[in-house]
Write an enzyme that holds these catalytic residues in place. Structure first.
Site, mmCIF file in Angstrom:
data_model
loop_
_atom_site.group_PDB
_atom_site.id
_atom_site.type_symbol
_atom_site.label_atom_id
_atom_site.label_comp_id
_atom_site.label_asym_id
_atom_site.label_seq_id
_atom_site.Cartn_x
_atom_site.Cartn_y
_atom_site.Cartn_z
ATOM 1 N N ASP A 67 -9.167 29.087 -26.209
ATOM 2 C CA ASP A 67 -9.378 28.078 -27.252
ATOM 3 C C ASP A 67 -8.618 26.786 -26.995
ATOM 4 O O ASP A 67 -7.761 26.720 -26.110
ATOM 5 C CB ASP A 67 -9.009 28.655 -28.635
ATOM 6 C CG ASP A 67 -7.709 29.453 -28.636
ATOM 7 O OD1 ASP A 67 -6.953 29.363 -27.655
ATOM 8 O OD2 ASP A 67 -7.452 30.154 -29.627
ATOM 9 N N ASN A 136 -3.213 37.471 -39.650
ATOM 10 C CA ASN A 136 -4.394 37.812 -40.451
ATOM 11 C C ASN A 136 -5.469 38.494 -39.594
ATOM 12 O O ASN A 136 -6.597 38.663 -40.031
ATOM 13 C CB ASN A 136 -4.972 36.544 -41.109
ATOM 14 C CG ASN A 136 -5.386 35.501 -40.081
ATOM 15 O OD1 ASN A 136 -5.295 35.726 -38.879
ATOM 16 N ND2 ASN A 136 -5.844 34.355 -40.562
ATOM 17 N N HIS A 138 -6.605 37.321 -36.691
ATOM 18 C CA HIS A 138 -7.452 36.434 -35.881
ATOM 19 C C HIS A 138 -7.228 36.669 -34.388
ATOM 20 O O HIS A 138 -6.134 37.036 -33.966
ATOM 21 C CB HIS A 138 -7.298 34.963 -36.274
ATOM 22 C CG HIS A 138 -6.016 34.310 -35.864
ATOM 23 N ND1 HIS A 138 -5.302 33.491 -36.711
ATOM 24 C CD2 HIS A 138 -5.314 34.316 -34.703
ATOM 25 C CE1 HIS A 138 -4.232 33.043 -36.085
ATOM 26 N NE2 HIS A 138 -4.207 33.517 -34.868
ATOM 27 N N GLU A 143 -11.111 33.247 -37.163
ATOM 28 C CA GLU A 143 -10.370 33.593 -38.380
ATOM 29 C C GLU A 143 -11.179 34.607 -39.203
ATOM 30 O O GLU A 143 -12.375 34.774 -38.983
ATOM 31 C CB GLU A 143 -10.158 32.324 -39.221
ATOM 32 C CG GLU A 143 -9.327 31.244 -38.550
ATOM 33 C CD GLU A 143 -7.822 31.534 -38.536
ATOM 34 O OE1 GLU A 143 -7.395 32.593 -39.044
ATOM 35 O OE2 GLU A 143 -7.076 30.697 -38.010
HETATM 36 C C1 F6R Z 1 -3.927 31.679 -28.637
HETATM 37 C C2 F6R Z 1 -4.738 32.240 -29.694
HETATM 38 C C3 F6R Z 1 -4.184 32.876 -30.929
HETATM 39 C C4 F6R Z 1 -2.882 33.642 -30.739
HETATM 40 C C5 F6R Z 1 -2.416 34.256 -32.060
HETATM 41 C C6 F6R Z 1 -1.090 34.979 -31.921
HETATM 42 O O1 F6R Z 1 -4.705 31.113 -27.617
HETATM 43 O O2 F6R Z 1 -5.898 32.146 -29.566
HETATM 44 O O3 F6R Z 1 -5.165 33.732 -31.451
HETATM 45 O O4 F6R Z 1 -3.044 34.621 -29.779
HETATM 46 O O5 F6R Z 1 -2.291 33.251 -33.031
HETATM 47 O O6 F6R Z 1 -0.092 34.029 -31.668
HETATM 48 P P1 F6R Z 1 1.387 34.453 -31.329
HETATM 49 O O7 F6R Z 1 1.361 35.095 -29.971
HETATM 50 O O8 F6R Z 1 2.148 33.159 -31.313
HETATM 51 O O9 F6R Z 1 1.838 35.402 -32.398
#
Ligand code: F6R
Length: 242
Positions: A67, A136, A138, A143
């Site tokens: 992303d 959550n 995602h 989301e």
């Molecule tokens: C990152 C992404 C997000 C993260 C998620 C967890 O490219 O797409 O989905 O993997 O927000 O983030 P952390 O590792 O910071 O807890």
């Protein structure tokens, strides 16, 4: 699903790096699907160490990221392209032209999504996709929703996400409102999925995602349907699964 329990974040990072290293070793031109966020940083540091030790060669590896924010220059220190350059790409011998992150500055975002889907297809699919997990549930910027979005698409960020990200920007107005993300179908088509989770704060969502019902309200729950998922986590994050 295979679950690998690690003692702590450092051990989790080494275990995840072991799996990615085996892909690079066994298939030097493999396609690595990569994620940003705090969790995989230690994994990338391990890969860099192994490259520096002469144990890994990325010269034929191709990468594709999950992303990117819409409207951030690749050189912006909050862009995911910048993250990947500074956390991994600048420190290994991957060819710049073999690394792919959605282009957040594309004039036509819909066309960029279509281009990105074509890039993934042209690579013959993803050998292993690294995923972190949001609190959550995602994955990527997919989301909680009413349906599972399929391919790469534009998403409007939730207020909670904008709020959480505001600390990284000078003002709240500078926080991007939109992002481009690989869709659930693109993620599920990866041949193997490597989920990394760390810390007690992830324990509830890990349990929900892997023991609860499969629902787009918990996007990561779809991973229960994938035939080859490896969940690598530290004891705290996995405490409710064990
Ligand atoms: C990152 C992404 C997000 C993260 C998620 C967890 O490219 O797409 O989905 O993997 O927000 O983030 P952390 O590792 O910071 O807890």
């Amino acid at each position: 699903m295979r679950i690998i329990v690690a003692e702590n974040y450092e051990a989790m990072s080494r275990q995840a790096a072991n799996i990615l290293s085996s892909h690079v070793t066994m298939k030097p031109d493999c396609v690595l699907g990569l994620a940003t966020g705090s969790t995989p940083i230690g994994t990338y540091q391990e890969l860099i160490k192994r490259y520096e030790a002469g144990d890994l060669d990325f010269s034929q590896v191709k990468t594709v990221n999950l992303d990117e924010y819409v409207g951030l220059e690749p050189t912006h220190d909050q862009s995911y392209r910048y993250f990947m350059q500074t956390q991994l790409f600048d420190h290994i011998n991957v060819k710049p032209e073999n690394t792919n992150v959605p282009q957040g500055m594309a004039q036509d975002v819909e066309a960029e999504c279509a281009r990105y889907n074509a890039v993934i297809a042209s690579m013959g699919g993803i050998d292993v996709q690294v995923l972190g997990m949001g609190h959550n549930g995602h994955i990527g910027f997919n989301e909680p929703a009413e349906i599972f979005e399929k391919e790469t698409h534009k998403v409007e960020l939730q207020d909670s996400t904008i709020e959480a990200n505001a600390r990284f920007f000078a003002t709240r107005d500078e926080v991007p409102r939109y992002a481009i993300t690989m869709g659930i179908q693109s993620i599920m088509q990866a041949r193997q999925i490597l989920v990394v989770v760390s810390g007690a704060g992830k324990a509830d969502i890990v349990e929900k995602a892997f023991r609860g019902p499969v629902t787009p309200k918990v996007p990561a729950s779809i991973l229960q349907m994938h035939p080859d998922v490896i969940l690598v986590g530290d004891k705290e994050a996995l405490s409710k699964l064990l």
